[in-house]
Scaffold this motif. Structure first.
Motif, PDB file in Angstrom:
ATOM      1  N   ALA A  84      -3.544  18.955 -10.858  1.00 53.05           N
ATOM      2  CA  ALA A  84      -2.847  17.666 -10.820  1.00 53.05           C
ATOM      3  C   ALA A  84      -2.191  17.400  -9.464  1.00 53.05           C
ATOM      4  O   ALA A  84      -2.282  16.299  -8.918  1.00 53.05           O
ATOM      5  CB  ALA A  84      -1.796  17.606 -11.923  1.00 53.05           C
ATOM      6  N   LEU A  85      -1.558  18.453  -8.908  1.00 60.14           N
ATOM      7  CA  LEU A  85      -0.838  18.256  -7.647  1.00 60.14           C
ATOM      8  C   LEU A  85      -1.801  17.865  -6.528  1.00 60.14           C
ATOM      9  O   LEU A  85      -1.540  16.946  -5.751  1.00 60.14           O
ATOM     10  CB  LEU A  85      -0.081  19.536  -7.284  1.00 60.14           C
ATOM     11  N   VAL A  86      -2.952  18.565  -6.473  1.00 61.65           N
ATOM     12  CA  VAL A  86      -3.944  18.262  -5.440  1.00 61.65           C
ATOM     13  C   VAL A  86      -4.417  16.823  -5.594  1.00 61.65           C
ATOM     14  O   VAL A  86      -4.515  16.072  -4.613  1.00 61.65           O
ATOM     15  CB  VAL A  86      -5.155  19.217  -5.561  1.00 61.65           C
ATOM     16  N   VAL A  87      -4.701  16.425  -6.847  1.00 64.09           N
ATOM     17  CA  VAL A  87      -5.177  15.058  -7.099  1.00 64.09           C
ATOM     18  C   VAL A  87      -4.115  14.052  -6.655  1.00 64.09           C
ATOM     19  O   VAL A  87      -4.406  13.104  -5.908  1.00 64.09           O
ATOM     20  CB  VAL A  87      -5.513  14.867  -8.595  1.00 64.09           C
ATOM     21  N   SER A  88      -2.879  14.268  -7.069  1.00 67.17           N
ATOM     22  CA  SER A  88      -1.810  13.323  -6.726  1.00 67.17           C
ATOM     23  C   SER A  88      -1.647  13.216  -5.218  1.00 67.17           C
ATOM     24  O   SER A  88      -1.597  12.115  -4.664  1.00 67.17           O
ATOM     25  CB  SER A  88      -0.476  13.775  -7.332  1.00 67.17           C
ATOM     26  N   MET A  89      -1.580  14.364  -4.547  1.00 66.31           N
ATOM     27  CA  MET A  89      -1.358  14.336  -3.101  1.00 66.31           C
ATOM     28  C   MET A  89      -2.514  13.643  -2.391  1.00 66.31           C
ATOM     29  O   MET A  89      -2.306  12.875  -1.456  1.00 66.31           O
ATOM     30  CB  MET A  89      -1.173  15.759  -2.541  1.00 66.31           C
ATOM     31  N   SER A  90      -3.767  13.896  -2.835  1.00 65.33           N
ATOM     32  CA  SER A  90      -4.903  13.240  -2.169  1.00 65.33           C
ATOM     33  C   SER A  90      -4.846  11.740  -2.364  1.00 65.33           C
ATOM     34  O   SER A  90      -5.154  10.981  -1.440  1.00 65.33           O
ATOM     35  CB  SER A  90      -6.248  13.736  -2.697  1.00 65.33           C
ATOM     36  N   LEU A  91      -4.448  11.304  -3.565  1.00 69.31           N
ATOM     37  CA  LEU A  91      -4.413   9.857  -3.789  1.00 69.31           C
ATOM     38  C   LEU A  91      -3.293   9.203  -2.991  1.00 69.31           C
ATOM     39  O   LEU A  91      -3.460   8.102  -2.456  1.00 69.31           O
ATOM     40  CB  LEU A  91      -4.268   9.555  -5.283  1.00 69.31           C
ATOM     41  N   ILE A  92      -2.146   9.879  -2.859  1.00 64.98           N
ATOM     42  CA  ILE A  92      -1.070   9.331  -2.022  1.00 64.98           C
ATOM     43  C   ILE A  92      -1.548   9.264  -0.574  1.00 64.98           C
ATOM     44  O   ILE A  92      -1.361   8.262   0.123  1.00 64.98           O
ATOM     45  CB  ILE A  92       0.207  10.182  -2.141  1.00 64.98           C
ATOM     46  N   GLY A  93      -2.212  10.348  -0.144  1.00 63.56           N
ATOM     47  CA  GLY A  93      -2.753  10.375   1.210  1.00 63.56           C
ATOM     48  C   GLY A  93      -3.748   9.239   1.428  1.00 63.56           C
ATOM     49  O   GLY A  93      -3.737   8.581   2.466  1.00 63.56           O
ATOM     50  N   ALA A  94      -4.580   8.986   0.401  1.00 62.20           N
ATOM     51  CA  ALA A  94      -5.570   7.916   0.509  1.00 62.20           C
ATOM     52  C   ALA A  94      -4.881   6.571   0.701  1.00 62.20           C
ATOM     53  O   ALA A  94      -5.332   5.724   1.476  1.00 62.20           O
ATOM     54  CB  ALA A  94      -6.449   7.883  -0.734  1.00 62.20           C
ATOM     55  N   ASN A  95      -3.757   6.368   0.013  1.00 57.77           N
ATOM     56  CA  ASN A  95      -3.019   5.115   0.168  1.00 57.77           C
ATOM     57  C   ASN A  95      -2.490   4.941   1.586  1.00 57.77           C
ATOM     58  O   ASN A  95      -2.596   3.877   2.178  1.00 57.77           O
ATOM     59  CB  ASN A  95      -1.847   5.071  -0.811  1.00 57.77           C
ATOM     60  N   VAL A  96      -1.906   6.020   2.116  1.00 54.59           N
ATOM     61  CA  VAL A  96      -1.353   5.937   3.468  1.00 54.59           C
ATOM     62  C   VAL A  96      -2.467   5.681   4.473  1.00 54.59           C
ATOM     63  O   VAL A  96      -2.333   4.859   5.388  1.00 54.59           O
ATOM     64  CB  VAL A  96      -0.570   7.223   3.812  1.00 54.59           C
TER      65      VAL A  96
ATOM     66  N   LEU B  24       0.813  -1.211   0.000  1.00 58.36           N
ATOM     67  CA  LEU B  24       0.000   0.000   0.000  1.00 58.36           C
ATOM     68  C   LEU B  24       0.847   1.262   0.000  1.00 58.36           C
ATOM     69  O   LEU B  24       0.341   2.362  -0.164  1.00 58.36           O
ATOM     70  CB  LEU B  24      -0.954  -0.016   1.200  1.00 58.36           C
ATOM     71  N   VAL B  25       2.152   1.116   0.200  1.00 59.42           N
ATOM     72  CA  VAL B  25       3.032   2.273   0.064  1.00 59.42           C
ATOM     73  C   VAL B  25       3.248   2.475  -1.435  1.00 59.42           C
ATOM     74  O   VAL B  25       3.706   1.573  -2.120  1.00 59.42           O
ATOM     75  CB  VAL B  25       4.391   2.011   0.753  1.00 59.42           C
ATOM     76  N   PRO B  26       2.857   3.645  -1.954  1.00 59.77           N
ATOM     77  CA  PRO B  26       2.984   3.828  -3.406  1.00 59.77           C
ATOM     78  C   PRO B  26       4.459   3.891  -3.838  1.00 59.77           C
ATOM     79  O   PRO B  26       5.210   4.704  -3.327  1.00 59.77           O
ATOM     80  CB  PRO B  26       2.280   5.162  -3.665  1.00 59.77           C
ATOM     81  N   CYS B  27       4.839   3.021  -4.755  1.00 60.90           N
ATOM     82  CA  CYS B  27       6.227   2.978  -5.197  1.00 60.90           C
ATOM     83  C   CYS B  27       6.450   3.961  -6.345  1.00 60.90           C
ATOM     84  O   CYS B  27       5.502   4.513  -6.892  1.00 60.90           O
ATOM     85  CB  CYS B  27       6.584   1.564  -5.655  1.00 60.90           C
ATOM     86  N   THR B  28       7.700   4.190  -6.739  1.00 62.62           N
ATOM     87  CA  THR B  28       7.997   5.189  -7.781  1.00 62.62           C
ATOM     88  C   THR B  28       7.307   4.864  -9.100  1.00 62.62           C
ATOM     89  O   THR B  28       6.905   5.777  -9.820  1.00 62.62           O
ATOM     90  CB  THR B  28       9.509   5.306  -8.054  1.00 62.62           C
ATOM     91  N   ALA B  29       7.170   3.577  -9.433  1.00 61.20           N
ATOM     92  CA  ALA B  29       6.524   3.222 -10.701  1.00 61.20           C
ATOM     93  C   ALA B  29       5.084   3.719 -10.714  1.00 61.20           C
ATOM     94  O   ALA B  29       4.621   4.337 -11.672  1.00 61.20           O
ATOM     95  CB  ALA B  29       6.570   1.715 -10.899  1.00 61.20           C
ATOM     96  N   ARG B  30       4.370   3.485  -9.603  1.00 60.92           N
ATOM     97  CA  ARG B  30       2.988   3.940  -9.521  1.00 60.92           C
ATOM     98  C   ARG B  30       2.925   5.466  -9.457  1.00 60.92           C
ATOM     99  O   ARG B  30       2.050   6.091 -10.054  1.00 60.92           O
ATOM    100  CB  ARG B  30       2.319   3.344  -8.284  1.00 60.92           C
ATOM    101  N   LEU B  31       3.867   6.065  -8.716  1.00 61.89           N
ATOM    102  CA  LEU B  31       3.882   7.525  -8.628  1.00 61.89           C
ATOM    103  C   LEU B  31       4.141   8.122 -10.006  1.00 61.89           C
ATOM    104  O   LEU B  31       3.611   9.184 -10.342  1.00 61.89           O
ATOM    105  CB  LEU B  31       4.959   7.978  -7.630  1.00 61.89           C
ATOM    106  N   GLY B  32       4.940   7.425 -10.817  1.00 63.25           N
ATOM    107  CA  GLY B  32       5.215   7.889 -12.177  1.00 63.25           C
ATOM    108  C   GLY B  32       3.952   7.910 -13.015  1.00 63.25           C
ATOM    109  O   GLY B  32       3.640   8.912 -13.682  1.00 63.25           O
ATOM    110  N   VAL B  33       3.185   6.812 -12.967  1.00 61.51           N
ATOM    111  CA  VAL B  33       1.915   6.742 -13.701  1.00 61.51           C
ATOM    112  C   VAL B  33       0.978   7.828 -13.182  1.00 61.51           C
ATOM    113  O   VAL B  33       0.333   8.550 -13.954  1.00 61.51           O
ATOM    114  CB  VAL B  33       1.269   5.347 -13.533  1.00 61.51           C
ATOM    115  N   LEU B  34       0.951   7.973 -11.857  1.00 60.87           N
ATOM    116  CA  LEU B  34       0.058   8.949 -11.223  1.00 60.87           C
ATOM    117  C   LEU B  34       0.374  10.365 -11.703  1.00 60.87           C
ATOM    118  O   LEU B  34      -0.530  11.098 -12.121  1.00 60.87           O
ATOM    119  CB  LEU B  34       0.198   8.854  -9.698  1.00 60.87           C
ATOM    120  N   THR B  35       1.640  10.759 -11.656  1.00 67.79           N
ATOM    121  CA  THR B  35       1.963  12.139 -12.024  1.00 67.79           C
ATOM    122  C   THR B  35       1.725  12.375 -13.511  1.00 67.79           C
ATOM    123  O   THR B  35       1.198  13.416 -13.896  1.00 67.79           O
ATOM    124  CB  THR B  35       3.421  12.490 -11.658  1.00 67.79           C
ATOM    125  N   THR B  36       2.083  11.406 -14.358  1.00 63.94           N
ATOM    126  CA  THR B  36       1.891  11.575 -15.798  1.00 63.94           C
ATOM    127  C   THR B  36       0.410  11.750 -16.132  1.00 63.94           C
ATOM    128  O   THR B  36       0.012  12.692 -16.823  1.00 63.94           O
ATOM    129  CB  THR B  36       2.421  10.337 -16.549  1.00 63.94           C
TER     130      THR B  36
END
Lengths: 692, 82
Positions: free
Chosen positions: A480-492, A458-470
Motif C-alpha cells: 500500500a505504501l509503495v502504491v500511495s507514494m507512487s501515485l502522489i509522486g505521479a501527481n507532482v 494537482l496537489v493532492p489534498c487530505t481528502a484525496r489522500l484519505g481515500v488513497l490510503t484507505t
C-alpha cells in the motif's frame, strides 16, 4: 474658507474615520466627497495606511476587467468624506506591467482630487523616482513619508521642511503602524483639496541633450493628442519607449506624422536611460540637501538574517522548516476546529432540521439537509483552516520573509513558469486546495498567479489522500505504501509537466525578467494581518457560497431523483452512459459514479463506493477487494487523484481567475489528465501482472 | 585600466559604478525604476556563482537573476586591498 491644519480643533478628523466603521461601504451623504488616490512603491506601508484610514469601511474588488485587486474605502472627516482608492504598488508609471497601467490610467482618466504618494523614508532615493513620474500627471500630490521611526533608528535625519521646499510638494512625516502623522496627513489632504491652486511643484528637468527632441515631439503631436492625455507627457513616454503610449500615438497620428515621430524615436533610442538618469540626478540633488546625517551600519539586522535566509542551502532549509511549521499549525489547529464545527454546527443542525422536516416530506428533509445544508456546512467548516492559513501567510508577508522565500525557491519554480512565491500556497495545498488557490494572491506576477491557480488542484489534498490510503490499504496490503507514494509522486510530476506545457505552448508571452526587491525585515503588525485575514476570508466565503451550495444541492438531486436510490438515479444513468470511457480504465458504471460523486467533496467517492457495492454483513474494506480487481483499483486511485477539483476548489478558481473560461478549461484539462492517468495506470498494472 | 565588466563577475562585498544597462526598452525601464541607471553605485551582497544575485543599489536590496545581471555593465571600484 478651509481651516489651517495646525489650528484644527482636537475633535479631529481621524476620530470619525474607522471609529464609526459600518459594514456597508458607501459614501455618507451631505458632505463634500474628496477623491484621493494612494500611490506608492511596493513595501512602503501603503496598505497599512489604507487600512488605518478606512478600517472595515472598505471594499475589495477587482479593477474592471482585470485580475488585479482594487481596494476602495471611505473615511469621513468633519467637513468632508474621503473616497480612498488604493492604487497597485508600482516602482514607476511606465507600462511595464498591468499594475503600472492601472495606476496611471486611474490618475489620467478618473482625475482624483489629489494623489497621496506613500514613500519609505529609509529609501528616499528610489521612492522619489515614482514622485518624479507622478509630477508629470495632472493631479496635486502630497508626499507621505512613512516609516520615519525606522529611518530615525537607522540614523537617518530627514529635514522635512527642506524637502517640502525643494519639491514644492506638501510633505508629511509619519509612521502608519504607530498611528503617527495620520492626523496631520488628513489635515493636509483637506487643505490641498480645498485649494489646489496652492500646488506648485518643482518638476525634474530633462538633460539638455534631449530637451529639443522632446520639444520637436510635442510639436508633432500637437492637437492630435485627445483629452485627457497631455502632449508633454505623451512625448516623454514615447521617448521612454512606453509600449502602450507608442501604440496609442500610432492610432492618433496621421501616417505621415507618425513616420516622422517614429524616425525621431529610432534615432534617440537611448533616451530612456538619459531620462531615468536625469531623474536620479534631480533626486540626488534633493536628497543631499535634506538628509543631514547618514550613518548606516553596513551589517544591519536585515543583512545578518539574510546571510542565512537567502543562502542557497540554508535558505532552502529554513524555508522548508518554516513551511513545515506552518503546515502543522494550519492543520493541527484548524482540523480539530473544523471537526468541532462539523459536529456541533452542521450535524446537530442537520439532525434538528431533518426531524423537523421529515414529517412534512422526507424528500424535502433530505434535500435541505443533505443537499443545501451539506453545501453550506462545507463553507462553514473551511473557516478555521482558511483563517489560520491566511494569518500565517500574512505574517510571512508582513515581516518581509515572503520575499526571501520567493528568492530561494525562484530557481526551481521558474522552470515550470511559476514564481518563487508560488511555492508556499502550492505546498499548503497538500492540506486543502481551496486555500492554495486563494493564497496565490500573494504572487505579484499575473501570469505566474494564473498558472499557479490552474495547477493547484494537482496537489493532492487530505481528502484525496484519505481515500488513497484507505483504498490502497484494502487492495494492496503490504504494498500500500509503495502504491500511495507512487501515485502522489505521479501527481507532482503531472503538475510539473502540465506547468511546463501550459507555460511553453499555451500561455506563451515573454518571460518577465527576475528583478525583485527584498524589503527590510520588521515585526508583524497585528492590525495589518487581521485585516489581511478578514478580507481574504470574506471574499472567498461571500463569492464562493452560491456556487458551492448550488452544486451540492444539484448533485444531491442528481443522485436521488427519480427513484430515491443512487443506483436508480440520474447520476447512475449518466455513469452508465459514460461506461465506454470507463472501460478504457477498466471501470464499470459504479466506479464512474463514485468518481463523479467526488465532485462535491473528494471523500464522497469512498461513501458512494460503499453504497453501490454494499454486501450485507461485511465491511467496505472487505467487499470492495472482492468486487474490484487490483488493476482496476489502481486505475481508479490514479484517476481520482487527478480528477476534476471539488466544487469548493472550482468556486475558488472561478473567483480568483474571474473567468469561467479559464475555470472550465482547467476542469477540462484535469478531466483529460485523469482519464489518461487512469488508463495508463490500468495498462501498467496489467503489464505488471496484477489481476485485471 | 578600470574597464567595465558584467555585474555577475563581481563577488560578494565588491562595489562598483554602473556603466551601461543592455537590453530592450521594457527591461531597461524596469531596471531604471528599481534604481539601476548608469552612474549609480552598486554593491554586491551575495553571489554564489549560481542562482540569483543580491545587490544593494540606491539604498535598497534587490535580487537579480543571473541573466539580468549579465546585462548590467559595471566599473568595479578599486578597493584598498585590490
Amino acid at each position: 474658507m478651509p481651516e489651517r491644519g495646525n489650528s484644527r480643533p482636537q475633535a479631529s478628523p481621524v476620530a470619525g474615520c474607522h471609529g464609526e466603521a459600518a459594514a456597508v461601504v458607501r459614501p455618507p451623504e451631505g458632505k463634500r466627497l474628496i477623491k484621493v488616490a494612494l500611490a506608492g512603491q511596493p513595501n512602503v506601508g501603503k496598505s497599512t495606511l489604507f487600512n488605518m484610514l478606512t478600517g472595515l469601511n472598505q471594499h475589495v474588488g477587482n479593477w474592471p476587467g482585470k485580475t488585479v485587486e482594487q481596494k476602495l474605502g471611505y473615511c469621513s472627516l468633519q467637513e468632508a468624506t474621503l473616497e480612498l482608492v488604493d492604487l497597485p504598488g508600482t516602482y514607476s508609471l511606465t507600462a511595464n506591467s498591468e499594475e503600472e497601467r492601472i495606476a496611471r490610467d486611474y490618475i489620467i482618466k478618473e482625475r482624483p482630487d489629489l494623489v497621496v504618494l506613500v514613500a519609505d523614508a529609509t529609501n528616499l532615493e528610489r521612492n522619489l523616482y515614482l514622485l518624479a513620474e507622478l509630477l508629470l500627471l495632472p493631479a496635486p500630490i502630497i508626499l507621505a513619508l512613512n516609516m520615519m521611526d525606522v529611518a530615525a533608528s537607522e540614523g537617518l535625519e530627514i529635514n522635512l521642511r527642506a524637502l517640502e521646499e525643494a519639491l514644492g510638494v506638501p510633505v508629511v512625516g509619519m509612521s502608519a503602524v504607530r498611528n503617527v502623522g495620520v492626523r496631520e496627513l488628513l489635515a493636509k489632504i483637506y487643505e490641498l483639496a480645498c485649494d489646489p491652486s496652492t500646488f506648485r511643484p518643482v518638476r525634474p528637468q530633462m538633460r539638455p541633450e534631449h530637451r529639443h527632441i522632446l520639444a520637436q515631439l510635442e510639436v508633432l503631436l500637437g492637437e492630435h493628442v485627445p483629452h485627457p492625455y497631455e502632449p508633454h507627457w505623451v512625448a516623454l513616454k514615447l521617448l521612454e519607449g512606453d509600449a502602450e503610449v507608442t501604440a496609442l500615438a500610432q492610432q492618433w497620428l496621421p501616417p505621415e506624422t507618425w513616420q516622422q515621430v517614429h524616425s525621431l524615436l529610432l534615432r534617440h533610442e537611448d533616451a530612456i536611460l538619459d531620462i531615468a538618469g536625469g531623474r536620479y540626478e534631480w533626486i540626488e540633488g534633493i536628497v543631499n540637501r535634506v538628509i543631514s546625517s547618514r550613518r548606516r551600519s553596513e551589517f544591519s539586522l536585515t543583512d545578518r538574517i539574510d546571510r542565512y535566509a537567502t543562502h542557497p542551502f540554508w535558505g532552502v532549509l529554513l524555508l522548508l522548516a518554516a513551511a513545515t511549521l506552518s503546515f502543522l499549525l494550519v492543520y493541527s489547529l484548524g482540523s480539530p476546529l473544523q471537526g468541532l464545527l462539523e459536529h456541533y454546527l452542521v450535524e446537530r443542525l442537520g439532525e434538528w432540521l431533518f426531524s423537523a422536516l421529515a414529517p412534512i416530506s422526507p424528500w424535502l428533509a433530505g434535500f435541505v439537509v443533505d443537499g443545501v445544508l451539506a453545501g453550506a456546512g462545507t463553507m462553514v467548516t473551511f473557516v478555521p483552516i482558511l483563517a489560520i492559513f491566511f494569518a500565517v501567510l500574512g505574517v510571512f508577508e508582513d515581516t518581509g520573509y515572503m520575499a526571501r522565500a520567493a528568492f530561494v525557491m525562484d530557481r526551481f519554480m521558474h522552470a515550470i513558469g511559476l514564481h518563487g512565491r508560488s511555492f508556499l500556497p502550492l505546498l499548503l495545498g497538500f492540506g486543502c486546495n481551496v486555500p492554495a488557490v486563494v493564497g496565490t494572491r500573494i504572487i505579484d506576477s499575473q501570469r505566474a498567479r494564473l498558472l499557479s491557480v490552474l495547477l493547484a488542484p494537482l496537489v493532492p489534498c487530505t481528502a484525496r489522500l484519505g481515500v488513497l490510503t484507505t483504498l490502497s490499504a484494502a487492495f494492496f496490503g503490504r504494498k500500500a505504501l509503495v502504491v500511495s507514494m507512487s501515485l502522489i509522486g505521479a501527481n507532482v510530476l503531472s503538475l510539473a509537466a502540465l506547468g511546463l506545457v501550459l507555460h511553453r505552448f499555451i500561455m506563451r508571452g515573454e518571460q518577465l525578467a527576475f528583478i525583485m526587491e527584498l524589503p527590510l525585515y520588521h515585526s508583524p503588525n497585528v492590525r495589518t494581518i487581521a485585516l489581511f485575514v478578514w478580507h481574504h476570508m470574506r471574499a472567498f466565503l461571500v463569492r464562493a457560497a452560491t456556487i458551492i451550495v448550488a452544486a451540492s444541492a444539484g448533485m444531491w438531486l442528481l443522485s436521488t431523483l427519480p427513484t430515491g436510490e443512487i443506483s436508480g438515479s440520474y447520476l447512475a444513468a449518466f455513469g452508465r452512459l459514460l461506461s465506454p470511457v470507463g472501460q478504457i480504465m477498466g471501470f464499470d458504471w459504479r466506479l464512474m459514479v463514485a468518481l463523479l460523486s467526488s465532485f462535491v467533496a473528494k471523500e464522497n467517492s469512498l461513501a458512494t463506493l460503499s453504497v453501490l457495492y454494499a454486501e450485507p454483513g461485511q465491511a467496505v474494506t472487505q467487499y470492495l477487494p472482492q468486487a474490484i480487481t487490483q488493476a482496476t483499483a489502481l486505475a481508479f486511485l490514479a484517476a481520482q487523484m487527478l480528477f476534476i477539483p471539488c466544487v469548493a476548489t472550482v468556486a475558488a478558481i472561478r473567483q480568483e481567475t474571474r473567468s469561467w473560461r479559464w475555470t472550465l478549461a482547467d476542469i477540462g484539462l484535469l478531466l483529460i489528465l485523469a482519464i489518461l492517468g487512469g488508463s495508463a495506470a490500468y495498462r501498467v498494472a496489467l503489464l505488471l501482472g496484477l489481476p485485471g | 585600466m578600470d574597464s567595465a565588466v558584467p555585474l555577475v563577475m563581481l563577488g560578494p562585498g565588491e562595489e562598483g559604478t554602473i556603466v551601461e544597462c543592455q537590453g530592450g526598452h521594457g527591461f531597461v525601464s524596469r531596471l531604471a525604476a528599481m534604481g539601476f541607471t548608469p552612474g549609480s553605485r552598486i554593491a554586491v551582497l551575495s553571489n554564489y556563482g549560481r542562482g540569483p544575485l543580491l545587490v544593494r543599489v540606491h539604498g535598497s536590496r534587490v535580487a537579480l537573476g543571473r541573466g539580468e545581471a549579465a546585462k548590467i555593465l559595471v566599473r568595479p571600484e578599486v578597493g584598498p586591498n585590490a
